[in-house]
Design an enzyme around this catalytic site. Structure first.
Site, PDB file in Angstrom:
ATOM      1  N   GLY A  16       0.828  -1.228   0.000  1.00 12.69           N
ATOM      2  CA  GLY A  16       0.000   0.000   0.000  1.00 12.69           C
ATOM      3  C   GLY A  16       0.845   1.253   0.000  1.00 12.69           C
ATOM      4  CG  HIS A  17       4.142   1.959  -2.833  1.00 11.77           C
ATOM      5  ND1 HIS A  17       3.619   0.884  -3.520  1.00 11.77           N
ATOM      6  CD2 HIS A  17       4.426   2.906  -3.767  1.00 11.77           C
ATOM      7  CE1 HIS A  17       3.598   1.180  -4.805  1.00 11.77           C
ATOM      8  NE2 HIS A  17       4.083   2.391  -4.992  1.00 11.77           N
TER       9      HIS A  17
ATOM     10  CB  VAL B 151      -0.614   4.246   6.342  1.00 13.67           C
ATOM     11  CG1 VAL B 151       0.371   3.442   7.173  1.00 13.67           C
ATOM     12  CG2 VAL B 151      -1.703   4.836   7.216  1.00 13.67           C
ATOM     13  N   GLY B 152       1.121   4.066   3.783  1.00 13.87           N
ATOM     14  CA  GLY B 152       2.251   3.438   3.087  1.00 13.87           C
ATOM     15  C   GLY B 152       3.244   4.474   2.572  1.00 13.87           C
TER      16      GLY B 152
ATOM     17  CE1 TYR C  21     -10.692  -0.693   7.090  1.00 15.77           C
ATOM     18  CE2 TYR C  21     -11.202   0.076   9.299  1.00 15.77           C
ATOM     19  CZ  TYR C  21     -10.326  -0.029   8.237  1.00 15.77           C
ATOM     20  OH  TYR C  21      -9.076   0.534   8.340  1.00 15.77           O
TER      21      TYR C  21
ATOM     22  CG  ASN D 266      -9.964   9.152  13.731  1.00 15.43           C
ATOM     23  OD1 ASN D 266     -10.719   8.541  13.014  1.00 15.43           O
ATOM     24  ND2 ASN D 266     -10.175   9.319  15.019  1.00 15.43           N
TER      25      ASN D 266
ATOM     26  CD1 TRP E 286     -21.777  14.794   5.628  1.00 16.72           C
ATOM     27  CD2 TRP E 286     -21.909  12.597   6.070  1.00 16.72           C
ATOM     28  NE1 TRP E 286     -22.100  14.149   4.463  1.00 16.72           N
ATOM     29  CE2 TRP E 286     -22.188  12.796   4.715  1.00 16.72           C
ATOM     30  CE3 TRP E 286     -21.929  11.305   6.576  1.00 16.72           C
ATOM     31  CZ2 TRP E 286     -22.485  11.748   3.855  1.00 16.72           C
ATOM     32  CZ3 TRP E 286     -22.216  10.248   5.729  1.00 16.72           C
ATOM     33  CH2 TRP E 286     -22.497  10.475   4.380  1.00 16.72           C
TER      34      TRP E 286
ATOM     35  NE  ARG F 216     -14.597   9.481  15.458  1.00 19.41           N
ATOM     36  CZ  ARG F 216     -15.711   9.294  16.170  1.00 19.41           C
ATOM     37  NH1 ARG F 216     -15.777   9.665  17.422  1.00 19.41           N
ATOM     38  NH2 ARG F 216     -16.767   8.716  15.626  1.00 19.41           N
TER      39      ARG F 216
ATOM     40  CG  ASP G  92     -23.167  12.345  15.419  1.00 24.62           C
ATOM     41  OD1 ASP G  92     -22.848  13.111  14.491  1.00 24.62           O
ATOM     42  OD2 ASP G  92     -23.768  12.710  16.433  1.00 24.62           O
TER      43      ASP G  92
HETATM   44  N1  LIG Z   1      -6.493   6.628   7.269  1.00 22.83           N
HETATM   45  C1  LIG Z   1      -6.737   6.486   8.562  1.00 22.83           C
HETATM   46  O1  LIG Z   1      -7.272   7.399   9.226  1.00 22.83           O
HETATM   47  C2  LIG Z   1      -6.349   5.220   9.263  1.00 22.83           C
HETATM   48  C3  LIG Z   1      -6.545   5.152  10.663  1.00 22.83           C
HETATM   49  C4  LIG Z   1      -6.183   4.004  11.343  1.00 22.83           C
HETATM   50  C5  LIG Z   1      -5.655   2.925  10.648  1.00 22.83           C
HETATM   51  N2  LIG Z   1      -5.472   2.999   9.300  1.00 22.83           N
HETATM   52  C6  LIG Z   1      -4.925   1.803   8.634  1.00 22.83           C
HETATM   53  O2  LIG Z   1      -3.816   2.122   7.833  1.00 22.83           O
HETATM   54  C7  LIG Z   1      -3.799   1.274   6.678  1.00 22.83           C
HETATM   55  C8  LIG Z   1      -3.640   2.133   5.433  1.00 22.83           C
HETATM   56  O3  LIG Z   1      -4.669   3.086   5.383  1.00 22.83           O
HETATM   57  P1  LIG Z   1      -4.552   4.384   4.439  1.00 22.83           P
HETATM   58  O4  LIG Z   1      -5.334   5.441   5.077  1.00 22.83           O
HETATM   59  O5  LIG Z   1      -3.136   4.601   4.059  1.00 22.83           O
HETATM   60  O6  LIG Z   1      -5.368   3.909   3.165  1.00 22.83           O
HETATM   61  P2  LIG Z   1      -5.258   4.461   1.655  1.00 22.83           P
HETATM   62  O7  LIG Z   1      -4.679   5.806   1.624  1.00 22.83           O
HETATM   63  O8  LIG Z   1      -6.610   4.249   1.064  1.00 22.83           O
HETATM   64  O9  LIG Z   1      -4.230   3.456   0.994  1.00 22.83           O
HETATM   65  C9  LIG Z   1      -4.536   2.104   0.895  1.00 22.83           C
HETATM   66  C10 LIG Z   1      -3.537   1.442  -0.013  1.00 22.83           C
HETATM   67  O10 LIG Z   1      -3.925   0.065  -0.110  1.00 22.83           O
HETATM   68  C11 LIG Z   1      -3.695  -0.342  -1.426  1.00 22.83           C
HETATM   69  N3  LIG Z   1      -4.683  -1.364  -1.797  1.00 22.83           N
HETATM   70  C12 LIG Z   1      -6.025  -1.351  -1.575  1.00 22.83           C
HETATM   71  N4  LIG Z   1      -6.580  -2.437  -2.135  1.00 22.83           N
HETATM   72  C13 LIG Z   1      -5.563  -3.140  -2.729  1.00 22.83           C
HETATM   73  C14 LIG Z   1      -5.498  -4.336  -3.467  1.00 22.83           C
HETATM   74  N5  LIG Z   1      -6.604  -5.062  -3.730  1.00 22.83           N
HETATM   75  N6  LIG Z   1      -4.302  -4.740  -3.926  1.00 22.83           N
HETATM   76  C15 LIG Z   1      -3.188  -4.011  -3.693  1.00 22.83           C
HETATM   77  N7  LIG Z   1      -3.164  -2.888  -2.974  1.00 22.83           N
HETATM   78  C16 LIG Z   1      -4.355  -2.443  -2.516  1.00 22.83           C
HETATM   79  C17 LIG Z   1      -3.870   0.853  -2.332  1.00 22.83           C
HETATM   80  O11 LIG Z   1      -2.981   0.675  -3.416  1.00 22.83           O
HETATM   81  P3  LIG Z   1      -3.037   1.515  -4.816  1.00 22.83           P
HETATM   82  O12 LIG Z   1      -2.894   2.955  -4.422  1.00 22.83           O
HETATM   83  O13 LIG Z   1      -1.870   1.001  -5.568  1.00 22.83           O
HETATM   84  O14 LIG Z   1      -4.359   1.218  -5.424  1.00 22.83           O
HETATM   85  C18 LIG Z   1      -3.489   2.016  -1.415  1.00 22.83           C
HETATM   86  O15 LIG Z   1      -2.194   2.442  -1.673  1.00 22.83           O
HETATM   87  C19 LIG Z   1      -5.090   0.466   6.718  1.00 22.83           C
HETATM   88  O16 LIG Z   1      -4.815  -0.798   7.202  1.00 22.83           O
HETATM   89  C20 LIG Z   1      -5.965   1.204   7.691  1.00 22.83           C
HETATM   90  O17 LIG Z   1      -6.807   0.338   8.388  1.00 22.83           O
HETATM   91  C21 LIG Z   1      -5.795   4.122   8.585  1.00 22.83           C
END
Ligand SMILES: NC(=O)c1ccc[n+]([C@@H]2O[C@H](COP(=O)([O-])OP(=O)(O)OC[C@H]3O[C@@H](n4cnc5c(N)ncnc54)[C@H](OP(=O)(O)O)[C@@H]3O)[C@@H](O)[C@H]2O)c1
Length: 326
Positions: free
Chosen positions: A27-28, A32-33, A153, A182, A219, A226, A286
């Site tokens: 998920g780079h 997060v990635g 989820y 968050n 919303w 949070r 909410d």
């Molecule tokens: N955002 C938050 O507030 C938050 C809070 C707590 C925990 N987290 C955790 O942090 C992690 C990452 O979240 P994020 O916010 O960084 O999400 P994000 O910005 O939506 O990024 C998710 C990444 O996952 C990859 N991905 C999704 N489906 C895929 C698939 N089928 N095959 C290959 N790659 C796939 C996407 O790759 P592509 O870009 O190449 O499509 C994308 O780069 C998650 O586990 C989430 O639960 C996030």
């Protein structure tokens, strides 16, 4: 003496990762990635493996197995997932449960099969029970009913956390997990409907200022509180845990301070320079009334967040204006 035995896993084999180790950041391209990649590059890591979902669909078990067989990563940061705000979670629950269970299962099992030295799985604070005591301690996981708006989820994420724990127990692999609160920051998803509350607010305020709109709509009631962590702080915590923690129990990562959605909306409004009104659409859900993590465990290990909310928001708004809202 028993407490000493319980603490032992914390110190077992945690050690610095060699700077030339093969590290796969799943998920780079995501929020997060991409922050984890930035952190690894800053720290001098030279061998980061990156595959987008177009090149490797992590829901495809045979493709994931072939990738692990050929690339043989030594360390894995599992930051790939299907992620979204309340609207997306509520509208696409089947995709949220299927994608997240398959991504987690495929990677964790392939990592075990191919002898990955250490793996970090990312959970999320929203998977704790809806009505658990605050601030939330790690041990409250699975002690009550989940929040309905994101239970698909949450179940998938809980399965990933538990897989790490059980694989560690049965196979002795060093797979750990953390529970971020968050997040927000550079590289966030600012989609008008599928994004989280904070990037959605940034977008609404910037667009309303540009178009001279009289008001924006929040919303829900704006009352839920949070905790928001700048994503580069999370990336720092992820590397810290990979190098300093081997325990079976998940670890919370947050700031230990919360703010209501209405208050964060006015802070964003003032940082953006928008002068209109903020109205609440109370017909929208909410979500959980309050969510604040207890981060004493990671603090006791020696980590703490660095970026205050205002500073992180300024950086994010500047990035949004320069990169998304050009
Ligand atoms: N955002 C938050 O507030 C938050 C809070 C707590 C925990 N987290 C955790 O942090 C992690 C990452 O979240 P994020 O916010 O960084 O999400 P994000 O910005 O939506 O990024 C998710 C990444 O996952 C990859 N991905 C999704 N489906 C895929 C698939 N089928 N095959 C290959 N790659 C796939 C996407 O790759 P592509 O870009 O190449 O499509 C994308 O780069 C998650 O586990 C989430 O639960 C996030």
């Amino acid at each position: 003496m028993r407490w000493l035995f319980l603490l032992l896993p914390l110190f077992l084999s945690a050690a610095p990762i060699p700077r030339d180790a093969k590290i796969y950041v799943a998920g780079h391209r995501g929020l997060v990635g991409s922050a984890i990649c930035r952190k690894l590059e800053q720290e001098g890591f030279t061998h980061i493996i990156r595959y987008s979902s177009k090149d490797l669909d992590l829901r495809d078990q045979s493709a994931v197995n072939a990738f692990f067989e050929s690339e043989r990563p030594e360390y894995v940061f599992l930051g790939a997932a299907k992620v979204g705000g309340i609207f997306a979670n509520y509208t696409y629950p089947a995709e949220f449960i299927y994608d997240n269970i398959t991504i987690g299962t495929n990677i964790i099992h392939a990592a075990y099969k191919t002898g990955v030295k250490k793996l970090l799985f990312l959970g999320s604070a929203c998977i704790y029970p809806r009505d658990c005591p605050q601030p939330i301690k790690e041990e409250y996981l699975l002690t009550g009913l989940l929040e309905k708006t994101n239970d698909a989820y949450a179940l998938a994420k809980i399965a990933g956390l538990e897989m790490c724990r059980h694989y560690k127990r049965q196979y002795g692999v060093n797979f750990i997990s953390c529970m971020p609160t968050n997040l927000f920051g550079v590289g966030d998803n600012f989609h008008p409907e599928n994004s989280h509350a904070l990037p959605a607010l940034i977008r609404k305020c910037v667009e309303a200022k540009e178009k001279n709109l009289p008001y924006i709509t929040l919303w829900g009631t704006g009352k839920p509180t949070r905790e928001f962590l700048f994503v580069d702080d999370l990336a720092d915590a992820c590397l810290f845990l990979m190098e300093n923690y081997d325990g079976e129990e998940t670890i919370n990562v947050g700031t230990e301070s919360d703010i209501s959605i209405a208050e964060v909306a006015s802070l964003i409004k003032s940082l953006v320079g928008y002068e209109g009104e903020i109205r609440c659409d109370t017909s929208r859900p909410d979500g959980m009334p309050k969510r604040l993590l207890d981060i004493s465990k990671i603090r006791n290990l020696g980590w703490q967040p660095n970026t205050d909310l205002k500073e992180g928001l300024k950086t994010t708004i500047d990035w949004y204006r320069a990169n998304v809202n050009k």
